[in-house]
Each structure stands twice: as C-alpha cells, then as structure tokens.
Design a protein around this motif. Structure first.
Motif, PDB file in Angstrom:
ATOM      1  N   GLY A 184       0.820  -1.219   0.000  1.00 32.92           N
ATOM      2  CA  GLY A 184       0.000   0.000   0.000  1.00 32.92           C
ATOM      3  C   GLY A 184       0.848   1.261   0.000  1.00 32.92           C
ATOM      4  O   GLY A 184       2.077   1.197   0.041  1.00 32.92           O
ATOM      5  N   TYR A 185       0.221   2.390  -0.050  1.00 32.88           N
ATOM      6  CA  TYR A 185       0.883   3.702  -0.132  1.00 32.88           C
ATOM      7  C   TYR A 185       1.803   3.796  -1.355  1.00 32.88           C
ATOM      8  O   TYR A 185       2.769   4.557  -1.357  1.00 32.88           O
ATOM      9  N   ALA A 186       1.498   2.985  -2.383  1.00 33.30           N
ATOM     10  CA  ALA A 186       2.366   2.955  -3.561  1.00 33.30           C
ATOM     11  C   ALA A 186       1.979   4.022  -4.577  1.00 33.30           C
ATOM     12  O   ALA A 186       2.734   4.309  -5.499  1.00 33.30           O
ATOM     13  N   LYS A 187       0.784   4.612  -4.408  1.00 37.70           N
ATOM     14  CA  LYS A 187       0.347   5.576  -5.434  1.00 37.70           C
ATOM     15  C   LYS A 187       1.117   6.883  -5.346  1.00 37.70           C
ATOM     16  O   LYS A 187       1.236   7.591  -6.336  1.00 37.70           O
ATOM     17  N   GLN A 188       1.607   7.215  -4.132  1.00 36.26           N
ATOM     18  CA  GLN A 188       2.433   8.430  -4.045  1.00 36.26           C
ATOM     19  C   GLN A 188       3.898   8.006  -4.036  1.00 36.26           C
ATOM     20  O   GLN A 188       4.546   7.957  -2.991  1.00 36.26           O
ATOM     21  N   PRO A 214       4.230  14.550  -0.365  1.00 40.08           N
ATOM     22  CA  PRO A 214       5.167  13.563   0.184  1.00 40.08           C
ATOM     23  C   PRO A 214       5.511  12.502  -0.857  1.00 40.08           C
ATOM     24  O   PRO A 214       4.882  12.445  -1.922  1.00 40.08           O
ATOM     25  N   ILE A 215       6.506  11.674  -0.560  1.00 41.02           N
ATOM     26  CA  ILE A 215       6.718  10.440  -1.334  1.00 41.02           C
ATOM     27  C   ILE A 215       6.458   9.313  -0.339  1.00 41.02           C
ATOM     28  O   ILE A 215       7.361   8.753   0.286  1.00 41.02           O
ATOM     29  N   SER A 216       5.182   9.004  -0.186  1.00 40.88           N
ATOM     30  CA  SER A 216       4.754   8.093   0.889  1.00 40.88           C
ATOM     31  C   SER A 216       5.340   6.700   0.730  1.00 40.88           C
ATOM     32  O   SER A 216       5.642   6.037   1.733  1.00 40.88           O
ATOM     33  N   ALA A 217       5.495   6.242  -0.506  1.00 41.45           N
ATOM     34  CA  ALA A 217       6.027   4.892  -0.734  1.00 41.45           C
ATOM     35  C   ALA A 217       7.444   4.779  -0.176  1.00 41.45           C
ATOM     36  O   ALA A 217       7.825   3.754   0.390  1.00 41.45           O
ATOM     37  N   LYS A 218       8.234   5.834  -0.314  1.00 40.47           N
ATOM     38  CA  LYS A 218       9.604   5.830   0.205  1.00 40.47           C
ATOM     39  C   LYS A 218       9.587   5.829   1.733  1.00 40.47           C
ATOM     40  O   LYS A 218      10.379   5.129   2.387  1.00 40.47           O
ATOM     41  N   LEU A 219       8.673   6.610   2.304  1.00 46.11           N
ATOM     42  CA  LEU A 219       8.554   6.655   3.766  1.00 46.11           C
ATOM     43  C   LEU A 219       8.234   5.269   4.321  1.00 46.11           C
ATOM     44  O   LEU A 219       8.856   4.797   5.281  1.00 46.11           O
ATOM     45  N   VAL A 220       7.275   4.580   3.678  1.00 44.99           N
ATOM     46  CA  VAL A 220       6.890   3.239   4.150  1.00 44.99           C
ATOM     47  C   VAL A 220       8.062   2.266   3.973  1.00 44.99           C
ATOM     48  O   VAL A 220       8.330   1.427   4.848  1.00 44.99           O
TER      49      VAL A 220
END
Ligand code: R5P
Length: 331
Positions: A110-114, A123-129
């Motif tokens: 998840g959180y791959a769309k950003q 944000p770049i949410s995928a990188k954060l996760v």
C-alpha cells in the motif's frame, strides 16, 4: 467465486530448505497465510496480535524464533495504517526475539500511489513506508506487482517483485482466449509493458487507453490507440481500487466496437462501491488474485473470479530459503 489452482500434489512437495524457516502472519490475510503454509508443508507460527485499551497494537510472538529464518506475511491493505503498524511491530518483536533473518512478505504494497512528487509540497509516501519497514528490521522484502517498479529502489535491502501475470495469462489461456481475436488493453500508459507481455503470451494484439485524473480517484479517458472493433477486449491492470479506471475503459472499448470486455488485475483493493460497479457494468468477467482478501459480496458474484497467489508466494519462499533463483519462476 474462488478458483483453486493449487497443484493437487502440493502436500507431497518436499521443502528442500537448507535451513530452518518459520512462517508468521499479521491480520491482513490469514486465509492466504494458511494456503502458503499448506503449500510449504508447515503451519503458521503462533502470534498474539491484539489491542491495548488505548487502541495501540499489542503483539506477542508465541513461539521460539531464535536463529530462524522468518517469513512474515502482511498485505498493507485496508485498514492500511493498522496493517502497516502491525507489520512494523511484528518485525520489531521478531528481531528482538533473535530471528536470524526476517523477510517481509507483502503481497500488496500500500501507499504505492504516491511514489513521486507530481507537484510541490507533496510527500513520497512509498519511500517513507519503505524506510519504516527497513528501519524496523526487515532483511528482505517479497512483494507482487508493485504499482510502480521504481519502488524497488526505495529499499536498500533485497526485494523480489513477483508477477501475477503468468497466473492470469494461464487462466485466460485455459479459457480459450489464446489466438482468438483478442485485444489486450492497457487502461493507462503506465501499464503498457505489462499489457504487451500479456498480449504476447495470449497471441493477442495490443491497445492502449490514455487517461487523466482531474482529481484523485477520478479517471477520465482521453483516447484509445489500437484496433478494438469486432474484437474481444481483455483489460489488464495492477489494481482495481474505485473501479473507475476499469469502468471508464470498458465503456470506451464498447463505444469503439469491442464485442465483449473482460478484465483482470492483481490486487482487488475494491474501495467501497467498486464491487457493485463491476457487477452492474458491461464487463463479462473480472479475474483478480487473493493478495488482498475479497468480500463475501465479491466471492458470491459469478462475474468475479479469484485466483490464489499462494503457490507463487510459497514457491518464492521455498526458493529464497534454499538459495535458489526466484527469477527462474518467470522464465
Ligand atoms: C493506475 O493508476 C493504476 O494502474 C490503476 O489503474 C488504478 O490505480 C486503479 O484505480 P481505480 O480503480 O480507482 O481507478
């Protein structure tokens, strides 16, 4: 409807692992965890996952994991934040319990769309996760059909991005789609490579839909490139979330003369209302995998078929644990 493609002899399959391994699971997909355990001839490790009175997640690993290679299954699907926290806390517990290695098996990431900034102050949410999973203590990640392949590079630990495409194309080959007046359709420019490989496997032609998103979760078709008139169209996507992309694609394909529209996608995200939209659409059949559990409503529908991804994940785990090639699975 659930379609079980597990090989009949899977229980007899020898697990040629060189070292001890254990399989654990968060709460996101217990049915899939049980299927993978069955494929591997093992059982899912015991772990308590509950809540403190204040709502925080409480975890206790209830088996000895010291020196073990642990595979921890958790899709970061809805409720996405809870499932991510469960994953992180379980990794932490396993690390502190002296597991030798921890592989996070995340069928749906998840959180791959950003995964990039499309405008300022995003944000770049995928990188954060990815950072969170690494810092928690994962040594490796196994996932399937990342929304954007570049997310692989957000991890500085090994990551295997498996493909559901062979499973999906086998289903349609068995259902007489091969060399049979079929056009495979990518519903957006980002999915062209996947659709091209799918078309090659089916001996089909290729069409591409160009879409735009005026707002998040709203999909508008701009143009279709490729011949669809008089053909059976088969849309392939990585995920079905609101269903908007799929329904808009199916509508334009019928307007342009496609005789029938079928669809498939790896991840049945199925946001509220998506299943109804598919069921009441012109789409003849939608085939998905069980990277995310689907609702009873979807399972009851003759229109929605669910293929099990368990043999693929089980085989990847078996190979990783035995230091064998994973990419050979797709050759
Ligand atoms: C492109 O953005 C993706 O590949 C999918 O097409 C998209 O995420 C599906 O989302 P929805 O079902 O909400 O249109």
């Amino acid at each position: 409807m659930e379609v079980n493609l597990l090989p009949k002899n899977h229980l007899l399959r020898e697990v040629e692992s060189k070292v001890n391994f254990m399989l654990f699971s968060g709460n996101s997909n217990p049915h899939l965890a049980a299927e993978i355990a069955s494929y591997l001839g093992t059982s899912v490790g015991k772990a308590f996952i509950g809540r403190f009175a204040n709502g925080e997640i409480q975890v206790k690993i209830e088996e000895n994991v010291r020196g073990q290679h642990v595979f921890l299954l958790q899709s970061t699907s809805t409720p996405v934040n809870d499932h991510i926290m469960e994953l992180l806390i379980m990794i932490d517990a396993l690390r502190r319990a002296s597991a030798r290695t921890i592989t996070a098996v995340i069928p749906y990431f998840g959180y791959a769309k950003q995964e990039k900034k499309t405008s300022g102050r995003e944000p770049i949410s995928a990188k954060l996760v990815a950072n969170l999973i690494t810092v928690a203590g994962a040594d490796r990640v196994i996932t399937i059909d990342l929304h954007a392949a570049a997310i692989q590079g957000f991890f500085d630990i090994p990551l295997d991005n498996l493909m559901a495409l062979p499973l999906l194309s086998d289903y349609f080959t068995k259902n007489r789609f091969k060399n049979n007046n079929t056009v495979v359709v990518s519903p957006d420019a980002g999915g062209v490579a996947r659709a091209r490989t799918f078309a090659e496997r089916l001996g089909a032609t290729l069409a591409i839909i160009f879409k735009r998103r005026p707002r998040p979760d709203i999909s508008e078709v701009i143009e279709v490139v490729g011949e669809v008139k008089g053909k059976r169209a088969l849309i392939i996507d990585d995920m079905i979330s609101t269903g908007g992309t799929l329904i808009a694609a199916a509508e334009i394909l019928q307007e342009r003369g496609a005789v029938e529209v079928y669809a498939c996608g790896t991840h049945p995200v199925f946001a509220p209302g998506a299943v109804e939209m598919v069921v009441h659409s012109q789409i003849k059949e939608l085939v998905v995998t069980n990277t995310i559990p689907v609702s009873d409503q979807a399972l009851k529908s003759e229109k929605i078929q669910v293929l099990s991804i368990a043999p693929l994940l089980g085989e990847a785990i078996r190979r990783i644990n035995g230091n064998q090639s994973v990419s050979e699975l797709f050759n």
